[in-house]
Design an enzyme around this catalytic site. Structure first.
Site, PDB file in Angstrom:
ATOM      1  N   SER A  64      36.425  32.226 -20.241  1.00  0.00           N
ATOM      2  CA  SER A  64      37.754  31.590 -20.992  1.00  0.00           C
ATOM      3  C   SER A  64      38.110  30.196 -21.477  1.00  0.00           C
ATOM      4  CB  SER A  64      38.560  33.084 -20.499  1.00  0.00           C
ATOM      5  OG  SER A  64      38.816  34.013 -21.061  1.00  0.00           O
ATOM      6  N   LYS A  67      38.199  29.639 -24.497  1.00  0.00           N
ATOM      7  CA  LYS A  67      39.466  30.160 -24.792  1.00  0.00           C
ATOM      8  C   LYS A  67      40.158  28.826 -25.993  1.00  0.00           C
ATOM      9  CE  LYS A  67      39.070  34.857 -23.199  1.00  0.00           C
ATOM     10  NZ  LYS A  67      39.768  35.567 -22.684  1.00  0.00           N
ATOM     11  N   TYR A 191      32.043  35.197 -29.948  1.00  0.00           N
ATOM     12  CA  TYR A 191      33.017  35.261 -28.749  1.00  0.00           C
ATOM     13  C   TYR A 191      32.067  35.406 -27.923  1.00  0.00           C
ATOM     14  CZ  TYR A 191      35.924  37.266 -25.149  1.00  0.00           C
ATOM     15  OH  TYR A 191      36.906  37.222 -24.107  1.00  0.00           O
ATOM     16  N   TYR A 243      46.535  34.370 -17.121  1.00  0.00           N
ATOM     17  CA  TYR A 243      46.840  36.253 -17.300  1.00  0.00           C
ATOM     18  C   TYR A 243      47.947  36.898 -16.905  1.00  0.00           C
ATOM     19  CZ  TYR A 243      42.064  35.089 -18.588  1.00  0.00           C
ATOM     20  OH  TYR A 243      41.361  34.720 -19.532  1.00  0.00           O
ATOM     21  N   VAL A 261      36.465  33.464 -15.707  1.00  0.00           N
ATOM     22  CA  VAL A 261      36.083  34.398 -14.504  1.00  0.00           C
ATOM     23  C   VAL A 261      34.900  33.882 -13.826  1.00  0.00           C
ATOM     24  CG1 VAL A 261      37.278  36.452 -15.489  1.00  0.00           C
ATOM     25  CG2 VAL A 261      34.723  36.232 -16.427  1.00  0.00           C
TER      26      VAL A 261
HETATM   27  N1  GLN Z   1      34.248  36.406 -21.076  1.00  0.00           N
HETATM   28  C1  GLN Z   1      34.837  37.162 -20.343  1.00  0.00           C
HETATM   29  C2  GLN Z   1      35.274  38.891 -21.143  1.00  0.00           C
HETATM   30  O1  GLN Z   1      35.471  38.755 -21.787  1.00  0.00           O
HETATM   31  C3  GLN Z   1      36.243  35.969 -19.975  1.00  0.00           C
HETATM   32  C4  GLN Z   1      36.951  37.028 -19.558  1.00  0.00           C
HETATM   33  C5  GLN Z   1      37.949  35.654 -18.637  1.00  0.00           C
HETATM   34  O2  GLN Z   1      37.428  34.835 -18.599  1.00  0.00           O
HETATM   35  N2  GLN Z   1      38.998  35.791 -18.039  1.00  0.00           N
HETATM   36  O3  GLN Z   1      35.777  39.337 -20.368  1.00  0.00           O
END
Ligand code: GLN
Length: 309
Positions: A64, A67, A191, A243, A261
């Site tokens: 993530s 992003k 994505y 988050y 993650v």
């Molecule tokens: N690629 C992961 C997902 O879509 C990204 C989530 C994350 O890093 N928090 O679940």
């Protein structure tokens, strides 16, 4: 002020001896294979110096954290119109939650939860093929990291695709609300691949320089984005970057940050440093346990919190 090189070394030594390290992400099978006993840190300062310790040169899945880079590109492409597609408020929900999307008619709360990032990817796709957009994202990452070896791990992208039922649901849900312009599979394909970009802590700290130094690459005279845009992206990182753990991260660390993650966290100490930490063990919100702890210790030792103290 303590010496940064000593602080970084001491933090890495303390992290090495920690027993409680959280759990690696298991819902993406390829990430579940990453050994838990790793910790890396890299700090790039305003003087152009890089301090590293631990596993700072081992590539990991940025997940993530990507992003932040897609948000930067989408703002460059459509400017403030982006806010018609995605909000700017913390969600207070897990990153893959679907509940808010129903109340809010397919408009995700912010660009860092999964639905928001898929919407941002959809904006990048306008008039382009998935392959072109992915190329643009990768080129941008290589440019800001100043390193052409930054790459995509196809195994991770595939692993996420075959298990990405929640992300597929989020994208379809937005499509049902007419909040997706491109085919769902195109947005998801891009994505999954941008989440599968790998970087080392050293590369990630380099990549975060434009956010730490008002949109510029220090020492290079290159402006990546305006200082106003960097300030706004940093504000979103502070309020939404972790988050439903964003409040706790602000409380403990007090710096804008974006977690993934894969166990990485990119953190910005405005005008002072761009920082990357990595340790694959996660807390229940999906944020690196040792990464957060290391940043808490670093911000405290260097008095870098944006809240003072
Ligand atoms: N690629 C992961 C997902 O879509 C990204 C989530 C994350 O890093 N928090 O679940």
């Amino acid at each position: 002020m303590p010496r940064l090189d000593t602080v970084v070394e001491e933090i890495a030594a303390r992290m090495r001896s920690r027993e409680e390290r959280g759990k690696v992400a298991s819902y993406i099978p390829e990430l579940a294979k990453v050994p838990l006993d790793q910790f890396g840190i890299a700090v790039f300062t305003a003087d152009g110096e890089m301090f590293t310790a631990g596993d700072a040169d081992i590539p990991f899945s940025i997940q993530s954290i990507s992003k932040v880079f897609t948000l930067t590109l989408a703002l460059g492409k459509v400017g403030d119109q982006l806010w018609n597609r995605v909000g700017r408020e913390p969600s207070g929900h897990p990153f893959n939650s679907i509940v808010q999307l129903e109340y809010e008619k397919g408009k995700p709360r912010n660009p860092f939860i999964n639905a928001g990032a898929i919407a941002v990817t959809d904006v990048l796709l306008a008039g382009h093929q998935p392959r072109e957009v992915l190329g643009e994202i990768l080129r941008f990452c290589r440019f800001v990291a100043d390193d052409d070896t930054v790459a995509i791990d196809e195994h991770v992208a595939r692993s996420e695709k075959v298990t990405g039922f929640l992300n597929t649901a989020l994208a379809n849900y937005m499509k049902a609300f007419k909040m997706m312009e491109n085919p769902v599979e195109h947005a998801l394909g891009v994505y999954f691949h941008h989440c599968a970009i790998t970087m080392t802590c050293r590369q990630l700290a380099m990549a975060g320089r434009y956010l730490a130094f008002s949109g510029r690459l220090p020492g290079k005279g290159v402006s990546v984005i305006s200082s106003e845009r960097a300030r706004r992206i940093n504000a979103l990182m502070l309020t939404c970057g972790h988050y439903d753990g964003s409040g706790d991260f602000a409380f403990r660390v007090g710096l804008p940050g974006k977690s993934g993650v894969g166990g990485g966290i990119l953190v910005v100490a405005p005008e002072k440093a761009s920082i990357a930490v990595w340790s694959p063990g996660l807390d229940p919100h999906g944020n690196s346990v040792l990464g957060s702890l290391a940043l808490e210790q670093l911000a405290k030792a260097m008095h870098w919190s944006v809240f003072g103290g």
